[in-house]
Design a protein around this motif. Structure first.
Motif, short mmCIF file in Angstrom:
data_model
loop_
_atom_site.label_atom_id
_atom_site.label_comp_id
_atom_site.label_asym_id
_atom_site.label_seq_id
_atom_site.Cartn_x
_atom_site.Cartn_y
_atom_site.Cartn_z
N ILE A 22 44.26 3.76 30.98
CA ILE A 22 43.74 4.48 30.92
C ILE A 22 42.84 5.67 32.25
O ILE A 22 43.67 6.54 32.85
CB ILE A 22 43.49 5.55 29.49
N LEU A 23 41.65 5.11 32.36
CA LEU A 23 41.00 5.44 33.65
C LEU A 23 41.51 5.21 34.91
O LEU A 23 41.24 6.17 35.90
CB LEU A 23 39.79 4.43 33.39
N ARG A 24 42.58 4.14 35.11
CA ARG A 24 43.31 4.15 36.20
C ARG A 24 43.70 5.60 36.80
O ARG A 24 44.63 5.80 37.96
CB ARG A 24 44.52 3.42 36.65
N GLU A 25 44.93 5.62 35.31
CA GLU A 25 46.16 6.81 35.48
C GLU A 25 44.82 8.29 36.29
O GLU A 25 45.25 9.43 36.56
CB GLU A 25 46.46 7.32 34.24
N GLU A 26 43.64 8.65 35.31
CA GLU A 26 42.83 8.91 34.90
C GLU A 26 42.25 9.77 36.55
O GLU A 26 42.00 10.82 37.33
CB GLU A 26 41.63 9.37 34.18
N SER A 27 42.17 8.06 37.57
CA SER A 27 41.35 8.84 38.22
C SER A 27 42.30 8.76 39.61
O SER A 27 41.63 9.57 40.18
CB SER A 27 40.31 7.06 38.93
N TYR A 28 43.44 8.75 39.03
CA TYR A 28 44.19 9.35 40.44
C TYR A 28 44.68 10.46 39.93
O TYR A 28 44.93 11.10 41.14
CB TYR A 28 45.37 8.22 39.96
N SER A 29 44.86 10.60 38.85
CA SER A 29 45.04 12.76 38.47
C SER A 29 44.16 12.97 39.29
O SER A 29 44.28 14.44 40.10
CB SER A 29 44.48 12.11 37.16
N ILE A 30 42.57 12.85 39.00
CA ILE A 30 41.52 13.16 39.51
C ILE A 30 41.38 13.58 41.57
O ILE A 30 41.41 14.46 42.05
CB ILE A 30 40.09 12.78 39.10
N ARG A 31 42.17 12.25 41.75
CA ARG A 31 41.89 12.18 43.54
C ARG A 31 42.50 13.17 43.72
O ARG A 31 42.99 13.58 44.83
CB ARG A 31 42.56 10.77 44.02
N LYS A 32 44.23 13.44 43.08
CA LYS A 32 45.20 14.19 43.57
C LYS A 32 45.18 16.44 43.43
O LYS A 32 44.99 16.38 44.54
CB LYS A 32 46.35 14.09 42.70
N ARG A 33 43.94 16.40 42.01
CA ARG A 33 43.39 16.76 42.02
C ARG A 33 42.40 17.65 43.50
O ARG A 33 42.67 18.73 44.28
CB ARG A 33 43.31 17.57 40.62
N LEU A 34 41.32 16.71 43.65
CA LEU A 34 40.76 17.23 44.83
C LEU A 34 41.57 17.34 46.20
O LEU A 34 41.21 18.12 46.76
CB LEU A 34 39.53 16.03 45.13
N ALA A 35 42.48 16.40 46.47
CA ALA A 35 43.11 16.55 47.34
C ALA A 35 44.42 18.09 47.20
O ALA A 35 43.93 19.06 49.07
CB ALA A 35 44.48 15.50 47.33
N ARG A 36 44.66 18.35 46.41
CA ARG A 36 45.21 19.50 46.76
C ARG A 36 44.49 20.94 47.14
O ARG A 36 44.48 21.00 47.86
CB ARG A 36 45.82 20.18 45.63
N ARG A 37 43.03 20.47 45.83
CA ARG A 37 42.24 21.71 46.06
C ARG A 37 41.60 21.47 48.10
O ARG A 37 41.04 22.54 49.10
CB ARG A 37 40.97 21.65 45.30
N ALA A 38 41.26 20.74 48.36
CA ALA A 38 41.18 20.18 49.58
C ALA A 38 42.09 20.94 50.51
O ALA A 38 41.17 21.60 52.02
CB ALA A 38 40.57 18.59 50.76
N GLU A 39 42.97 20.83 50.64
CA GLU A 39 44.01 21.87 51.27
C GLU A 39 43.69 22.92 51.16
O GLU A 39 43.45 23.56 52.35
CB GLU A 39 45.18 21.05 50.70
N LYS A 40 43.31 23.25 49.80
CA LYS A 40 43.21 24.97 49.90
C LYS A 40 41.58 25.34 50.96
O LYS A 40 41.30 26.83 50.75
CB LYS A 40 43.62 25.57 48.94
N GLU A 41 40.57 24.75 50.76
CA GLU A 41 39.34 25.47 50.38
C GLU A 41 39.22 25.10 52.37
O GLU A 41 39.51 24.16 53.51
CB GLU A 41 38.71 23.96 50.52
N VAL A 42 37.69 26.45 53.01
CA VAL A 42 37.86 25.59 53.88
C VAL A 42 36.61 25.71 54.13
O VAL A 42 35.79 26.59 53.27
CB VAL A 42 38.10 27.43 54.36
N SER A 43 35.83 25.00 54.85
CA SER A 43 34.28 25.16 55.32
C SER A 43 33.62 26.08 55.58
O SER A 43 34.46 26.65 56.69
CB SER A 43 34.12 23.30 56.02
N LEU A 44 32.63 26.93 54.97
CA LEU A 44 31.94 27.59 55.97
C LEU A 44 31.58 27.70 57.12
O LEU A 44 31.20 28.65 57.98
CB LEU A 44 30.83 28.70 55.00
N SER A 45 31.04 26.62 57.65
CA SER A 45 30.59 25.96 58.86
C SER A 45 32.00 26.76 60.11
O SER A 45 31.83 26.64 61.42
CB SER A 45 30.20 24.79 59.30
N TRP A 46 33.13 26.40 59.14
CA TRP A 46 34.79 26.78 59.40
C TRP A 46 34.55 28.39 60.24
O TRP A 46 35.70 28.09 61.23
CB TRP A 46 35.94 26.46 59.65
#
Length: 146
Positions: A22-46
């Motif tokens: 359960i913990l392994r699958e949850e960490s995979y899910s969290i990493r996947k969610r963070l990767a999706r968010r990182a694709e859409k986010e832009v650093s304010l310095s850019w």
């Protein structure tokens, strides 16, 4: 029903195994969610300065404004120099300027509000603008001397 020691150990290991899965699958899910968010986010310095300027608002308080009464209207003025130049004008001339330029009224509307002839409004507006221009030039010259 009592369990033997080996049966309890088996249940404990099964429970541990299930928890790890359960913990392994949850960490995979969290990493996947963070990767999706990182694709859409832009650093304010850019961001360019123009783009950054869209992300803030300057609060405006009534204490930062200068208010003038013209006819039955209360008109706010932001610029301090303009407010002091307007305050130096006679009331009749100031009213014409405020109604014409701050409320976008036509000469006929202003004449009806102030109960005077339209040509009087035109004369007051042109002479008031000349006075304002000269007063603002004086303010600018004084500021440049300092």
């Amino acid at each position: 029903m009592t369990l033997t020691r080996s049966e309890m150990e088996t249940i404990r290991r099964q429970f541990d195994s299930r928890c790890r899965k359960i913990l392994r699958e949850e960490s995979y899910s969290i990493r996947k969610r963070l990767a999706r968010r990182a694709e859409k986010e832009v650093s304010l310095s850019w961001l360019s300065e123009k783009e950054l300027n869209r992300f803030y608002v300057i609060d405006e308080y009534p204490s930062d404004l200068f208010f003038f009464d013209a006819a039955e209207y209360r008109i706010p003025v932001r610029d301090e120099k303009l407010a002091s130049a307007l305050a130096a004008l006679p009331d009749k001339k100031r009213d014409v300027i405020l109604l014409a330029f701050f409320l976008d009224m036509k000469d006929t509307e202003i004449a009806a509000k102030l109960k005077v002839v339209g040509s009087t409004i035109h004369r007051r507006r042109t002479s008031s603008l000349e006075e304002l221009r000269s007063r603002l030039e004086v303010f600018e010259n004084e500021r440049n001397k300092k």
